[in-house]
Write a protein that holds these residues in place. Structure first.
Motif, PDB file in Angstrom:
ATOM      1  N   CYS A  56      47.797  62.186  33.548  1.00 32.49           N
ATOM      2  CA  CYS A  56      46.511  62.380  32.882  1.00 32.49           C
ATOM      3  C   CYS A  56      45.769  63.488  33.613  1.00 32.49           C
ATOM      4  N   CYS A  87      45.071  52.122  40.155  1.00 32.15           N
ATOM      5  CA  CYS A  87      44.640  53.512  40.303  1.00 32.15           C
ATOM      6  C   CYS A  87      45.497  54.305  41.285  1.00 32.15           C
ATOM      7  N   LYS A  90      41.404  63.138  42.427  1.00 30.77           N
ATOM      8  CA  LYS A  90      41.967  62.311  41.363  1.00 30.77           C
ATOM      9  C   LYS A  90      40.929  62.195  40.251  1.00 30.77           C
ATOM     10  N   CYS A 115      46.562  55.875  30.639  1.00 29.84           N
ATOM     11  CA  CYS A 115      46.408  56.495  31.954  1.00 29.84           C
ATOM     12  C   CYS A 115      46.266  55.435  33.035  1.00 29.84           C
ATOM     13  N   PRO A 116      46.751  55.732  34.252  1.00 26.36           N
ATOM     14  CA  PRO A 116      46.464  54.830  35.367  1.00 26.36           C
ATOM     15  C   PRO A 116      44.950  54.720  35.529  1.00 26.36           C
ATOM     16  N   CYS A 117      44.475  53.622  35.970  1.00 24.08           N
ATOM     17  CA  CYS A 117      43.047  53.316  36.146  1.00 24.08           C
ATOM     18  C   CYS A 117      42.355  52.952  34.837  1.00 24.08           C
ATOM     19  N   TYR A 118      43.033  53.051  33.691  1.00 21.48           N
ATOM     20  CA  TYR A 118      42.399  52.682  32.439  1.00 21.48           C
ATOM     21  C   TYR A 118      42.368  51.169  32.331  1.00 21.48           C
ATOM     22  N   GLU A 144      34.779  57.498  34.665  1.00 20.18           N
ATOM     23  CA  GLU A 144      36.068  56.907  34.980  1.00 20.18           C
ATOM     24  C   GLU A 144      37.036  57.153  33.838  1.00 20.18           C
ATOM     25  N   GLU A 145      38.303  56.957  34.126  1.00 20.01           N
ATOM     26  CA  GLU A 145      39.355  57.221  33.143  1.00 20.01           C
ATOM     27  C   GLU A 145      39.174  56.364  31.902  1.00 20.01           C
ATOM     28  N   PRO A 161      47.059  62.442  27.583  1.00 17.29           N
ATOM     29  CA  PRO A 161      48.063  62.127  28.603  1.00 17.29           C
ATOM     30  C   PRO A 161      49.479  62.397  28.092  1.00 17.29           C
ATOM     31  N   ARG A 209      48.482  54.951  41.034  1.00 18.15           N
ATOM     32  CA  ARG A 209      49.457  55.734  40.276  1.00 18.15           C
ATOM     33  C   ARG A 209      48.841  56.976  39.623  1.00 18.15           C
ATOM     34  N   GLN A 210      47.539  57.144  39.768  1.00 14.55           N
ATOM     35  CA  GLN A 210      46.881  58.326  39.202  1.00 14.55           C
ATOM     36  C   GLN A 210      47.340  59.574  39.953  1.00 14.55           C
TER      37      GLN A 210
END
Length: 160
Positions: free
Chosen positions: A63, A101, A78, A93-96, A87-88, A54, A103-104
């Motif tokens: 990301c 999520c 996405k 990263c967003p969603c981590y 998944e991330e 990222p 903001r992904q």
């Protein structure tokens, strides 16, 4: 010491042959004898499946998707959605780890480009039949030259 320096310099000046993404797609088309571009999807094994690190764009963490996800997906997506698992898992990263999520970043798939522009143009050229590595390599070198003038590797190396 001097011998070591000369060996390092000579190794740095030699350029190795490789295949860019267009050449990989052309090789894949030739080796699999594609007849219909609308159903063509690049082979997952020939594209890099590792997602890049990222990076920051202002205050937003971006990301990006892997090369495989870009070239085998059509339209907007996405990373980490239902169709692009897993998944991330990259820190930051967003969603981590349950983060927001929304903001992904939205990615744009290149499957339509591969089907319409790359395959669509190359399918009109006289593609060799018989899945011969040497014939396909010559055909790709003629129809998809490297813009920097570098040598092209054999089509059978598209999975490296």
């Amino acid at each position: 010491m001097r011998i070591l320096t000369l060996a390092v310099l000579s190794a740095a000046t030699t350029c190795t042959a490789y295949l860019n993404t267009r050449q990989k797609i052309a090789c894949d088309m030739c080796m699999t004898e594609v007849e219909d571009c609308s159903t063509y999807t690049p082979d997952h094994d020939m594209l890099n499946q590792t997602r890049p690190d990222p990076y920051k764009l202002g205050s937003l963490m971006v990301c990006d998707a892997s090369e495989d996800e870009y070239w085998t997906t059509s339209g907007r997506f996405k990373v980490g959605d239902d169709e692009h698992q897993p998944e991330e898992q990259r820190v930051g990263c967003p969603c981590y780890d349950g983060e927001d999520c929304r903001r992904q970043a939205v990615q744009e798939g290149k499957l339509d480009f591969a089907q319409d522009r790359i395959c669509g143009v190359l399918i009109k050229k006289d593609m060799p039949s018989g899945e011969s590595d040497q014939k396909c390599t010559q055909w790709v070198a003629k129809n998809v030259p490297n813009s920097q003038g570098r040598d092209m590797d054999l089509c059978s190396t598209r999975f490296n």
